[in-house]
Scaffold this active site. Structure first.
Site, PDB file in Angstrom:
ATOM      1  N   GLU A  50      43.103  45.414  40.855  1.00 57.13           N
ATOM      2  CA  GLU A  50      43.349  46.801  40.441  1.00 57.13           C
ATOM      3  C   GLU A  50      43.492  47.733  41.634  1.00 57.13           C
ATOM      4  O   GLU A  50      42.619  47.768  42.519  1.00 57.13           O
ATOM      5  CB  GLU A  50      42.208  47.298  39.553  1.00 57.13           C
ATOM      6  CG  GLU A  50      42.277  46.796  38.128  1.00 57.13           C
ATOM      7  CD  GLU A  50      41.471  47.665  37.176  1.00 57.13           C
ATOM      8  OE1 GLU A  50      41.713  48.890  37.127  1.00 57.13           O
ATOM      9  OE2 GLU A  50      40.602  47.118  36.473  1.00 57.13           O
ATOM     10  N   ARG A  51      44.581  48.474  41.650  1.00 56.78           N
ATOM     11  CA  ARG A  51      44.725  49.527  42.655  1.00 56.78           C
ATOM     12  C   ARG A  51      43.687  50.608  42.360  1.00 56.78           C
ATOM     13  O   ARG A  51      43.276  50.806  41.212  1.00 56.78           O
ATOM     14  CB  ARG A  51      46.138  50.119  42.625  1.00 56.78           C
ATOM     15  CG  ARG A  51      46.463  50.875  41.361  1.00 56.78           C
ATOM     16  CD  ARG A  51      47.771  51.623  41.454  1.00 56.78           C
ATOM     17  NE  ARG A  51      47.939  52.479  40.283  1.00 56.78           N
ATOM     18  CZ  ARG A  51      48.886  53.381  40.142  1.00 56.78           C
ATOM     19  NH1 ARG A  51      49.788  53.544  41.084  1.00 56.78           N
ATOM     20  NH2 ARG A  51      48.971  54.122  39.059  1.00 56.78           N
ATOM     21  N   ASN A  83      39.496  56.669  39.526  1.00 53.64           N
ATOM     22  CA  ASN A  83      39.301  55.346  40.106  1.00 53.64           C
ATOM     23  C   ASN A  83      38.047  55.327  40.978  1.00 53.64           C
ATOM     24  O   ASN A  83      37.514  56.376  41.350  1.00 53.64           O
ATOM     25  CB  ASN A  83      40.516  54.955  40.952  1.00 53.64           C
ATOM     26  CG  ASN A  83      41.727  54.622  40.115  1.00 53.64           C
ATOM     27  OD1 ASN A  83      41.643  53.911  39.128  1.00 53.64           O
ATOM     28  ND2 ASN A  83      42.878  55.160  40.508  1.00 53.64           N
ATOM     29  N   ASN A 112      34.476  45.504  32.578  1.00 53.12           N
ATOM     30  CA  ASN A 112      35.066  46.654  33.272  1.00 53.12           C
ATOM     31  C   ASN A 112      34.087  47.813  33.072  1.00 53.12           C
ATOM     32  O   ASN A 112      33.896  48.277  31.940  1.00 53.12           O
ATOM     33  CB  ASN A 112      36.415  46.980  32.632  1.00 53.12           C
ATOM     34  CG  ASN A 112      37.453  47.526  33.572  1.00 53.12           C
ATOM     35  OD1 ASN A 112      38.532  47.875  33.134  1.00 53.12           O
ATOM     36  ND2 ASN A 112      37.191  47.612  34.860  1.00 53.12           N
ATOM     37  N   CYS A 130      43.479  54.078  31.738  1.00 50.06           N
ATOM     38  CA  CYS A 130      42.624  52.886  31.811  1.00 50.06           C
ATOM     39  C   CYS A 130      42.302  52.454  30.383  1.00 50.06           C
ATOM     40  O   CYS A 130      41.638  53.189  29.648  1.00 50.06           O
ATOM     41  CB  CYS A 130      41.351  53.210  32.580  1.00 50.06           C
ATOM     42  SG  CYS A 130      40.152  51.857  32.644  1.00 50.06           S
ATOM     43  N   GLY A 131      42.781  51.287  29.976  1.00 46.39           N
ATOM     44  CA  GLY A 131      42.603  50.825  28.602  1.00 46.39           C
ATOM     45  C   GLY A 131      41.161  50.554  28.234  1.00 46.39           C
ATOM     46  O   GLY A 131      40.675  50.985  27.175  1.00 46.39           O
ATOM     47  N   THR A 151      44.801  47.882  30.418  1.00 47.71           N
ATOM     48  CA  THR A 151      46.255  48.053  30.492  1.00 47.71           C
ATOM     49  C   THR A 151      46.916  46.785  31.037  1.00 47.71           C
ATOM     50  O   THR A 151      48.057  46.475  30.696  1.00 47.71           O
ATOM     51  CB  THR A 151      46.630  49.271  31.362  1.00 47.71           C
ATOM     52  OG1 THR A 151      45.957  49.179  32.622  1.00 47.71           O
ATOM     53  CG2 THR A 151      46.267  50.575  30.669  1.00 47.71           C
ATOM     54  N   CYS A 184      40.832  44.334  32.758  1.00 44.91           N
ATOM     55  CA  CYS A 184      41.682  45.523  32.888  1.00 44.91           C
ATOM     56  C   CYS A 184      42.469  45.659  31.590  1.00 44.91           C
ATOM     57  O   CYS A 184      43.306  44.808  31.272  1.00 44.91           O
ATOM     58  CB  CYS A 184      42.627  45.372  34.083  1.00 44.91           C
ATOM     59  SG  CYS A 184      43.830  46.710  34.220  1.00 44.91           S
TER      60      CYS A 184
END
Length: 258
Positions: free
Chosen positions: A187-188, A65, A13, A74-75, A199, A197
């Site tokens: 992911e949106r 984003n 990520n 965002c984790g 979260t 991702c």
């Protein structure tokens, strides 16, 4: 205008990181942020993160984003900004910072960051799926044949068809033979599958425990970009002391001009 930027990744990520303590970056320029994140015409990233001053904590995390809009928590980005703050010598081993969903504690040892996530007090059961907010909204669904599953097609369909324009992140999960779980996420905001991702990984771990698919409160999750670990406590359906743990690394440094 010019800004030094750094590229970080947490299990694939990836994020453009900018030290914005001088408040120089054009925060309201959605088109600029989207262009920077574009993988053909910009640096290329799943999101852009600003590190800013905060009066009550070590720093503030502001997350955008890839579409240029400010996003929810965002984790993996949270783990990466901890690594970035450590690189900038703002923190040593332990930190407390603020993000859009509130305060977060974290610890960094080498390249491994353990990030405390927001408590989860409600898990909604849907037809063949669960829904919860782990700092960002997440739909979690068990599937068979995850490796060949059309995540982009099905994720987009659910993201809009079930959750409307505001949307939700969509996670597909399959149990492995060693007690871990494989995950793939649409992911949106990115509007595509990402390699990891944070979260979403958190939501999957809590979902698998909630469904009784594991009795462990330390759960290994395998994302396409690498392995993460989620630990938590649970009492009467309330999940607390949730920690997301995994590597976060600097990839390169550059200069932005606009």
């Amino acid at each position: 205008m010019e800004n030094t930027f750094y590229k970080y990744q947490g299990t694939g990520n990836d994020f453009v990181m900018i030290d914005n303590r001088n408040e120089q970056f054009a925060k309201g320029d959605t088109e600029l942020i989207a262009k920077i994140c574009h993988r053909r015409f910009g640096v290329g990233a799943d999101g852009l993160i600003l590190l800013e001053n905060d009066d009550n904590t070590d720093f503030r995390m502001v997350y955008y984003n890839a579409d240029g809009n400010e996003g929810s928590m965002c984790g993996n980005g949270g783990r990466c900004i901890v690594a970035f703050a450590h690189f900038l010598d703002i923190i040593k081993k332990d930190t407390v910072f603020i993000a859009v969903d509130g305060l977060h504690e974290a610890t960094i040892i080498g390249d491994v960051v353990s990030l405390k996530m927001t408590d989860v007090s409600e898990i909604k059961e849907k037809s063949n799926a669960l829904f919860m907010n782990t700092g960002s909204p997440h739909h979690v669904q068990l599937v068979e044949g995850l490796k060949s599953f059309n995540v982009v097609k099905e994720g987009a369909r659910m993201r809009y068809g079930i959750y409307g324009e505001k949307g939700s992140n969509i996670n597909f999960v399959e149990a492995t033979t060693n007690g871990a779980f494989d995950i793939r996420t649409y992911e949106r905001g990115v509007e595509d599958e990402t390699l990891s991702c944070g979260t979403g990984v958190t939501a999957v771990a809590l979902s698998m425990y909630h469904l009784g698919n594991t009795k462990d409160k330390t759960i290994a999750i395998n994302a396409l970009g690498g392995d993460l670990e989620v630990t938590f406590e649970e009492e009467q359906g309330i999940y607390s002391n949730i920690f997301l743990k995994g590597e976060a690394k600097q990839v390169f440094k550059g200069e932005l001009t606009w």
